[in-house]
Design an enzyme around this catalytic site. Structure first.
Site, PDB file in Angstrom:
ATOM      1  N   HIS A   1     -13.433  -3.293   1.450  1.00  0.00           N
ATOM      2  CA  HIS A   1     -12.886  -3.459   0.103  1.00  0.00           C
ATOM      3  C   HIS A   1     -13.421  -4.751  -0.511  1.00  0.00           C
ATOM      4  O   HIS A   1     -14.096  -5.530   0.153  1.00  0.00           O
ATOM      5  CB  HIS A   1     -11.352  -3.549   0.164  1.00  0.00           C
ATOM      6  CG  HIS A   1     -10.694  -2.263   0.576  1.00  0.00           C
ATOM      7  ND1 HIS A   1     -10.102  -1.414  -0.322  1.00  0.00           N
ATOM      8  CD2 HIS A   1     -10.545  -1.681   1.795  1.00  0.00           C
ATOM      9  CE1 HIS A   1      -9.611  -0.367   0.314  1.00  0.00           C
ATOM     10  NE2 HIS A   1      -9.872  -0.503   1.611  1.00  0.00           N
TER      11      HIS A   1
ATOM     12  N   ARG B   1     -10.399   2.673 -10.191  1.00  0.00           N
ATOM     13  CA  ARG B   1     -10.076   2.374  -8.795  1.00  0.00           C
ATOM     14  C   ARG B   1      -9.755   3.629  -7.977  1.00  0.00           C
ATOM     15  O   ARG B   1     -10.148   3.765  -6.837  1.00  0.00           O
ATOM     16  CB  ARG B   1      -8.854   1.431  -8.795  1.00  0.00           C
ATOM     17  CG  ARG B   1      -8.149   1.249  -7.461  1.00  0.00           C
ATOM     18  CD  ARG B   1      -6.953   0.311  -7.664  1.00  0.00           C
ATOM     19  NE  ARG B   1      -6.014   0.340  -6.552  1.00  0.00           N
ATOM     20  CZ  ARG B   1      -6.036  -0.504  -5.519  1.00  0.00           C
ATOM     21  NH1 ARG B   1      -6.968  -1.426  -5.450  1.00  0.00           N
ATOM     22  NH2 ARG B   1      -5.136  -0.425  -4.576  1.00  0.00           N
TER      23      ARG B   1
ATOM     24  N   HIS C   1     -11.990   2.515  -2.937  1.00  0.00           N
ATOM     25  CA  HIS C   1     -11.637   2.045  -4.285  1.00  0.00           C
ATOM     26  C   HIS C   1     -12.928   1.923  -5.087  1.00  0.00           C
ATOM     27  O   HIS C   1     -13.796   1.115  -4.770  1.00  0.00           O
ATOM     28  CB  HIS C   1     -10.908   0.695  -4.236  1.00  0.00           C
ATOM     29  CG  HIS C   1      -9.524   0.814  -3.688  1.00  0.00           C
ATOM     30  ND1 HIS C   1      -8.948  -0.150  -2.908  1.00  0.00           N
ATOM     31  CD2 HIS C   1      -8.592   1.812  -3.826  1.00  0.00           C
ATOM     32  CE1 HIS C   1      -7.719   0.244  -2.579  1.00  0.00           C
ATOM     33  NE2 HIS C   1      -7.483   1.421  -3.126  1.00  0.00           N
TER      34      HIS C   1
HETATM   35 ZN   LIG Z   1      -9.840  -1.900  -2.325  1.00  0.00          ZN
END
Ligand SMILES: [Zn+2]
Ligand SMILES: *[C@@H]1O[C@H](CO)[C@@H](O)[C@H](O)[C@H]1NC(C)=O
Length: 411
Positions: free
Chosen positions: A300, A232, A177
Site C-alpha cells: 500500500h 481507491r 487500493h
Molecule cells: Zn492502501
C-alpha cells in the site's frame, strides 16, 4: 448530440474524460489524539471529502476537498481544535504534471525504441504487456496465472517465478487500493531482480517461488488512469446508492464488518458481505488452493509503515515475536540503503482498528505469515510521487523483500 460527444472525446483523447481537480485543496490537521477520531465520522460518509490519510492516533489527517467547500472544512477543523493547514492549493496541478511527465516519458520511449519500464508509472495494459515480455524472455522460470476476472472483466494476472517444484512461495500484491501507484513499479523492480538480474539473486529462486499480483484491483487501477486519479475502491456499483465501489482491504472474511458498517459512500465501505468482491474472492481462493505459499506481502501507500496483524484488535497474534523480528530485520535492511525509516507494528496499534483486512485473513484463516507495507509517498503530493522517486523506493524495498524471502517458512 451523442455523436458530437463521442467525436469530441476522440478529438481530445482520453483527457476529455478526466475528473478535474482544479482548485481542490488538501488540508492537513495536527496529529490526532484518541478522542479526535470520532470527529471525522460525518466527513467520512460524505463523498465531498476524500481522505488521503484516514484518522489515526498520533498522525495528521489529510483531506482533499473541492474549492467550494474548503473554507467550511477549514473552519470546522479549526472549531475541532485540529489546527488545519493547507498543504496543496491546487490538486489539478499535481495531476496534470504527473500526466505530462508520463506522456513525455512515453514519447522518449517511442523515439528511442525502448520498451516501457519501471522507471515510470505504467497503466494496466502496459503492466500486462510488461509481464508478457517477462514470460517471453524467461520462459523457463516465468509463467502467467490468471486467478480470476474482475467485476468489469479484467484478468487478475499473477506472474509466477519458479525454477522447480517443491518450494514454498512468497506472494506479493499491489494496488488493491487503486490510487496507490508506487506499488506496481516497485514489484516490477523486484521481478527484474529475479529475472534480468537473476545472477545476483540465484539463491532466492533456488530456495523459493515468487508470485506477483501487480493489479489486485484492476478495475479501480484502470479507472485511476482513465477517469479519476484518486479512486481507491473497486468499481462495482452499490444498490440504492450513487456511490460506487467497496474497499477491498475491508472485504476479506476475517472479522468482516466488525466495529459497524459504514455506508457505501465511505472510502472504507466493506461491501455487502465477506468476499462480496470477486477480486477479493479470487485472491483468497488462489491462496487457499496453493498451500505452498507461506508468506504474503500486501503493498500500500503512503505512510512509511510496516504492518502485521491484527487489525481488528489491539491484542497481538500468537506469532508476534516472529512477525516483529522479521519485520524489524527487513526494515533495518531497507534503512541501510538511504536512511528511510518505517514505523513497525500491528495494524490496530500502529494506525487504527480495521476489520476484514487482507493480511488478517491470511494469518487468521490460512495461518500464514502476512505483512503490509505503506510505502513512502511523494512528499506533499502523497499518492503522486514523481517518476524520479520510483527507483529509490523500489531499490530500498527490494532489500526488505530479500529479508522477507530469507524468512519464508519452508514447506
Ligand atoms: Zn492502501
Ligand atoms: C459544498 O459546497 C457546495 C457549494 O457551495 C454546497 O452545495 C454543498 O452543500 C457543500 N457540501 C458540504 C458537504 O458542505
Amino acid at each position: 448530440m451523442k455523436v458530437l460527444v463521442v467525436l469530441l472525446a476522440v478529438l481530445c483523447g482520453t483527457a476529455f474524460a478526466y475528473k478535474s481537480y482544479e482548485g481542490y485543496h488538501v488540508l492537513k490537521t495536527k496529529p490526532l489524539a484518541n478522542e479526535d477520531l470520532r470527529k471525522f465520522d460525518a466527513l467520512r460518509s460524505d463523498p465531498t471529502f476524500n481522505f488521503w490519510v484516514f484518522p489515526q492516533v498520533g498522525r495528521a489527517v489529510e483531506i482533499m476537498v473541492p474549492p467550494a467547500n474548503v473554507s467550511s472544512l477549514h473552519s470546522r477543523l479549526q472549531r475541532y481544535g485540529l489546527e488545519p493547514t493547507v498543504v496543496i492549493e491546487n490538486v489539478e496541478e499535481i495531476v496534470a504534471n504527473e500526466r505530462a511527465e508520463i506522456e513525455a516519458m512515453r514519447r522518449a520511449e517511442k523515439l528511442s525504441g525502448r520498451a516501457p519500464s519501471f522507471d515510470r508509472f505504467l497503466d494496466l495494459s502496459e503492466l500486462f504487456a510488461y509481464l508478457d515480455e517477462v514470460v517471453a524472455t524467461y520462459p523457463e522460470i516465468a509463467t502467467i496465472i490468471d486467478i480470476g476476472t474482475s467485476f468489469e472483466g479484467r484478468p487478475l494476472r499473477v506472474l509466477k517465478l519458479s525454477n522447480g517444484p517443491g518450494k514454498s512461495g512468497l506472494f506479493i500484491e499491489s494496488v488493491i487500493h487503486a490510487r496507490e501507484w508506487i506499488g506496481p513499479p516497485t514489484l516490477l523492480y523486484a521481478i527484474n531482480e529475479l529475472t534480468e538480474n537473476l545472477a545476483n539473486n540465484q539463491a532466492m529462486l533456488d530456495k523459493n517461488d515468487f508470485y506477483f499480483l501487480l493489479a489486485t484491483n484492476p478495475d479501480g487501477y484502470d479507472y485511476t488512469w482513465t477517469t479519476d486519479r484518486f479512486w481507491r475502491k473497486t468499481r462495482k456499483p452499490n444498490s440504492g446508492s450513487s456511490c460506487v465501489g467497496t474497499d477491498p482491504n475491508r472485504n476479506f472474511d476475517w472479522k468482516w464488518g466488525g466495529g459497524g458498517i459504514p455506508g457505501p459512500c465511505d472510502e472504507t465501505y466493506p461491501g455487502t458481505g465477506p468476499l462480496s468482491e470477486i477480486e477479493c474472492k479470487s485472491y483468497a481462493d488462489f491462496l487457499a488452493a496453493n498451500p505452498s505459499i507461506n508468506m504474503v506481502i500486501s503493498i500500500h501507500s503512503y505512510g512509511q509503515m510496516l504492518l502485521y496483524s491484527w487489525g481488528d484488535t489491539t491484542e497481538l497474534p500468537p506469532n508476534v515475536g516472529i512477525l516483529d523480528s522479521i519485520a524489524t530485520a527487513a526494515m533495518e535492511a531497507l534503512y541501510a540503503v538511504r536512511g528511510t525509516t518505517y514505523d513497525i507494528g500491528s495494524i490496530a496499534n500502529t494506525i487504527y482498528l480495521a476489520y476484514g483486512g487482507t493480511i488478517d485473513w491470511v494469518l487468521g484463516v490460512l495461518g500464514k505469515q502476512a505483512y503490509a507495507f505503506e510505502l513512502p509517498g511523494g512528499g506533499l503530493a502523497g499518492f503522486n510521487p514523481p517518476a524520479s522517486a520510483i527507483i529509490p523506493v523500489a531499490t530500498e524495498t527490494w532489500e526488505a523483500f530479500k529479508v522477507f524471502a530469507e524468512n519464508i517458512p519452508p514447506l
